[in-house]
Design a protein around this motif. Structure first.
Motif, PDB file in Angstrom:
ATOM      1  N   PHE A  44       0.821  -1.194   0.029  1.00  0.00           N
ATOM      2  CA  PHE A  44       0.083  -0.072   0.006  1.00  0.00           C
ATOM      3  C   PHE A  44       0.854   1.172   0.060  1.00  0.00           C
ATOM      4  N   ARG A  45       1.876   1.238   0.836  1.00  0.00           N
ATOM      5  CA  ARG A  45       2.869   2.530   1.037  1.00  0.00           C
ATOM      6  C   ARG A  45       3.274   2.948  -0.357  1.00  0.00           C
ATOM      7  N   HIS A  46       3.725   1.842  -1.241  1.00  0.00           N
ATOM      8  CA  HIS A  46       4.580   2.298  -2.307  1.00  0.00           C
ATOM      9  C   HIS A  46       3.505   2.243  -3.493  1.00  0.00           C
ATOM     10  N   GLY A  47       1.826   2.224  -3.300  1.00  0.00           N
ATOM     11  CA  GLY A  47       1.202   2.119  -4.361  1.00  0.00           C
ATOM     12  C   GLY A  47       1.114   0.985  -5.539  1.00  0.00           C
ATOM     13  N   ILE A  48       1.785  -0.022  -5.016  1.00  0.00           N
ATOM     14  CA  ILE A  48       1.857  -1.194  -5.989  1.00  0.00           C
ATOM     15  C   ILE A  48       0.753  -1.883  -6.470  1.00  0.00           C
ATOM     16  N   LYS A  96      -4.978  -0.537  21.253  1.00  0.00           N
ATOM     17  CA  LYS A  96      -6.006  -0.284  20.854  1.00  0.00           C
ATOM     18  C   LYS A  96      -7.141  -1.430  20.300  1.00  0.00           C
ATOM     19  N   TYR A 118       9.271  -1.042  23.241  1.00  0.00           N
ATOM     20  CA  TYR A 118       9.684  -1.287  21.830  1.00  0.00           C
ATOM     21  C   TYR A 118      10.630  -2.734  21.671  1.00  0.00           C
ATOM     22  N   PRO A 339     -10.416   3.109  11.800  1.00  0.00           N
ATOM     23  CA  PRO A 339      -9.179   3.296  12.704  1.00  0.00           C
ATOM     24  C   PRO A 339      -9.824   4.085  14.020  1.00  0.00           C
ATOM     25  N   MET A 340     -10.643   4.656  13.914  1.00  0.00           N
ATOM     26  CA  MET A 340     -11.112   5.522  15.290  1.00  0.00           C
ATOM     27  C   MET A 340     -11.873   4.549  16.254  1.00  0.00           C
ATOM     28  N   TYR A 358      -8.116   1.260   4.445  1.00  0.00           N
ATOM     29  CA  TYR A 358      -8.864   2.448   5.011  1.00  0.00           C
ATOM     30  C   TYR A 358      -7.511   3.620   4.916  1.00  0.00           C
ATOM     31  N   ASN A 359      -6.438   3.448   5.399  1.00  0.00           N
ATOM     32  CA  ASN A 359      -5.585   4.602   5.307  1.00  0.00           C
ATOM     33  C   ASN A 359      -4.819   4.752   3.764  1.00  0.00           C
ATOM     34  N   TYR A 360      -4.954   4.011   3.031  1.00  0.00           N
ATOM     35  CA  TYR A 360      -3.889   4.234   1.767  1.00  0.00           C
ATOM     36  C   TYR A 360      -4.994   3.917   0.591  1.00  0.00           C
ATOM     37  N   GLY A 361      -6.210   3.594   0.861  1.00  0.00           N
ATOM     38  CA  GLY A 361      -7.025   3.655  -0.043  1.00  0.00           C
ATOM     39  C   GLY A 361      -6.902   2.803  -1.433  1.00  0.00           C
TER      40      GLY A 361
END
Lengths: 361, 337
Positions: A44-48, A96, A118, A339-340, A358-361
């Motif tokens: 998703f981040r890279h729009g693959i 959450k 962490y 996400p909320m 949801y976040n990256y559409g």
């Protein structure tokens, strides 16, 4: 001169060549599952997804540890946070995730001592700093994190940190793949196998599943070039009709993986059955503390009164994790589940398929 | 004051100890006529025109971090909020809420940093208040700053004024502040220079706004980062936006930490950066002006405003893909400012 792995593996020219090859060589619709949540995020981040031809459907598998954590286990974490004198330590993603009643984040707001760490070793440190408290670590992870959790238990034992314990909801990847492939109605033309998990398990761990089901499988890394390369390999395997189990991540993954890490893991944990959210019980897919480490088992140390709970009605997390549905086909997606206000864990974890959609559409 | 002295409840009681603290520690550092009068409030002259007024509270944990502390953060933060209104910040107030037991030398360091930051920004600290609360009732030191400034003549900047065709300029690298705080708080040690970018942007804003170039939007992408700020503007203005990943400035070492910990620099806080949205014909000139400022050397045009997908921000990825940049949900890193 060293490769940074951030520039070379994001090279636009190389990406374009791979996309063109995928386009040309993909001759029929293919359903490809990325098993690992980190792959889902990278895709998703890279729009693959939108550089691939329409014929390729990417499905997100059961490879986000938070997403597959059973609601009963979340309830256990919450119950632990309600025990007097207990500090609950957890990775951030779990905070959450809703159990059947509430979340660790809300418990924290209500006054429970819940701390984000962490590393599991931070939890041991907290235990050492607070000898009058009981410090529980919520152990949720795959082969990538289980060895460090095992090492922390060994450290606590060696150093006599007796107020430290863990609640193990750890899980193993290959048994889940096997269970997935044996489920009716599953149709997957190729697997993008996890990179980090395979560093520990090695290629050999998938041999059994592969030999039984003969589904094209490629282990790869998390950069766009890694992922596009894996997809091209899966397209080619499908086209040639000769499935293979391929390691396209040799810079990190060896045939035999990391035997030392596995040895530490099996020194502390026994393989057991485990409940996966949405999927159900999978044989030999969990990790329970061995009897000689039972004094570090939070489940035994505290009386938690847990009962099995039904998963929220309408939540399609299970079908999504098995590649039967995409998040958009879930009746709760973007309606009551956001996400909320996450209903299922695929929405709350940053590596969950629903959150990624949801976040990256 | 000896090196071991700490703040006591007495220092906030309004009596002798309070007065001594004000006259010995605060007044000499912040000295100006309005403050020296020691009245209940500050009285100061203003030129005719429109004013901007802003307030912000600072609860960052830890209070000291690489490249700064809560003091300059609090001054720069309010200075920048006023500047983002298209105004020249003039006067600020400082409210200190101190936890009993704070070492006096720490307080001294923070106050000195505030005085230096105010001098650098060219603003006067004209009024303030000090409260001390019992140990455990606050965390070391909380600071509120409020400030006023005069709007530049004829300037009308607002988050609602982005127009299709406008260019989006970012004044420098993303995520420096959030990552500096994270590494300081968690005791993470990385190679390289992970410093906060906390800085006053009012001189940069003044140079841009007095150049004659038209500016539609000014905003500092603090909490929530560039991604969240662009979403706010897209929503306010009723426009879409496309941002180009290849043009986004991020320091190599900051990007490395983000990759390692799974953070997206688009959502990490900045404390010394601004987003300027300007008509295309002025974009290059505004970029040059920003780059000429000491805090704008890495500025870049990172994207453009469109009339597509109103209210949404898309990222054109380096490999040619496209994805949504949504608003940050909840907290990614708590108490960063």
């Amino acid at each position: 001169m060293g490769l940074t792995y951030m520039k070379e593996f994001r090279d636009p020219g190389l990406a374009e060549q791979l996309v063109t090859a995928i386009d040309q060589e993909c001759t029929r619709p293919l359903r490809i599952m990325e098993v690992c949540g980190t792959h889902t995020m990278a895709i998703f981040r890279h729009g693959i997804r939108n550089v691939l031809p329409d014929a390729i459907t990417l499905l997100s598998g059961p490879g986000c540890p938070v997403c597959v954590t059973a609601q009963t286990d979340i309830d256990a974490f919450v119950a632990l946070s309600r025990q007097p004198g207990v500090i609950v330590t957890t990775f951030g993603d779990l905070m959450k995730v809703p159990g059947s009643g509430t979340t660790l984040a809300r418990q924290k707001g209500a006054g429970a001592d819940v701390r984000m760490v962490y590393s599991v070793f931070d939890a041991v440190t907290i235990a050492r700093q607070h000898p009058q408290k009981q410090v529980v670590f919520c152990a949720v992870g795959f082969e990538t994190t289980i060895p460090t959790i095992a090492a922390a238990v060994l450290m606590a034992k060696d150093q006599g940190v007796d107020n430290f314990c863990i609640y193990s909801a750890n899980k193993l990847t290959p048994p889940a793949l096997a269970a997935l492939m044996s489920t009716d109605g599953i149709s997957i033309d190729g697997f993008i196998l996890p990179g980090h998990v395979s560093v520990i398990t090695g290629v050999d761990a998938y041999r059994g599943v592969f030999d039984t089901h003969r589904v094209p499988s490629v282990i790869t890394g998390f950069e766009p070039i890694d992922i596009l390369h894996a997809i091209l390999s899966l397209v080619r395997q499908n086209r040639s009709g000769v499935p293979a189990l391929e390691n396209a991540y040799p810079r990190a993954v060896r045939e035999s993986g990391n035997p030392k890490a596995r040895q530490v893991m099996h020194q502390v944990f026994d393989v057991c059955d485990a409940a996966w959210r949405g999927i159900g019980r999978i044989e030999n897919s969990g990790m329970a503390l061995k009897p000689e480490f039972s004094r570090f088992d939070a489940g035994l140390r505290f009386d938690l009164h847990l009962s099995d709970v039904d998963e929220p009605r309408g939540c399609a997390c299970g079908e999504i994790l098995m590649g039967l549905k995409t998040p958009k086909a879930c009746p709760l997606y973007k309606k009551s589940c956001t996400p909320m206000t996450p209903v299922g864990p695929c929405m709350v974890s940053s590596e969950g398929a629903c959150a990624a959609y949801y976040n990256y559409g | 004051m000896t090196p071991d002295d700490t703040v006591l409840l007495d220092h906030g009681a309004g009596g002798r100890a309070s007065h001594a603290m004000f006259s010995k520690m605060i007044l000499p550092l912040f000295h100006n006529d309005a403050l020296a009068r020691q009245d209940d409030g500050a009285v100061y002259p203003v030129p005719a025109g429109r004013m901007a007024f802003s307030t912000d509270s600072y609860v960052v944990d830890p209070i000291f971090f690489c490249g700064g502390n809560i003091g300059d953060l609090a001054v720069n933060g309010t200075v920048n909020d006023i500047a983002m209104c298209g105004a020249d910040p003039l006067y600020i107030s400082v409210g200190l809420i101190i936890e009993e037991g704070l070492p006096l030398k720490d307080l001294q360091t923070v106050l000195q940093t505030m005085a230096d930051a105010a001098a650098r920004a060219g603003v006067k600290i004209v009024t303030g208040d000090t409260k001390v609360v019992p140990r455990g009732k606050a965390d070391k030191l909380f600071i509120n700053t409020s400030g006023v400034g005069m709007l530049f003549e004829g300037v009308d900047v607002s988050g609602s004024r982005a127009r299709p065709g406008d260019k989006i300029i970012l004044s420098g690298t993303m995520a420096d502040h959030g990552i500096a705080i994270l590494t300081a708080r968690e005791g993470l040690t990385f190679e390289g220079d992970l410093k906060t970018d906390s800085a006053p942007l009012n001189h940069m804003v003044k140079a841009v706004l007095s150049s004659g170039c038209e500016v539609h939007v000014l905003r500092d992408p603090t909490r929530g980062g560039v991604g969240t700020t662009l979403n706010e503007i897209a929503g306010q203005s009723g426009v879409g936006m496309t941002v180009f990943e290849k043009d986004l400035p991020v320091k190599k070492q900051v990007n490395g930490v983000c990759e390692l910990l799974g953070f997206d620099p688009l959502y990490i806080a900045n404390e010394g950066k601004l987003i300027a949205i300007v008509p295309e014909q002025h974009a290059v000139q505004v970029l040059d002006i920003i780059r000429a400022d000491e805090f704008g050397r890495d500025a870049a045009i990172i994207g453009e405003v469109t009339d597509q997908s109103v209210g949404k921000v898309f990222l054109q990825t380096a490999i040619g893909g496209r994805r949504l940049v949504d608003m940050l949900t909840g907290e990614q890193l708590p108490r960063i400012c």
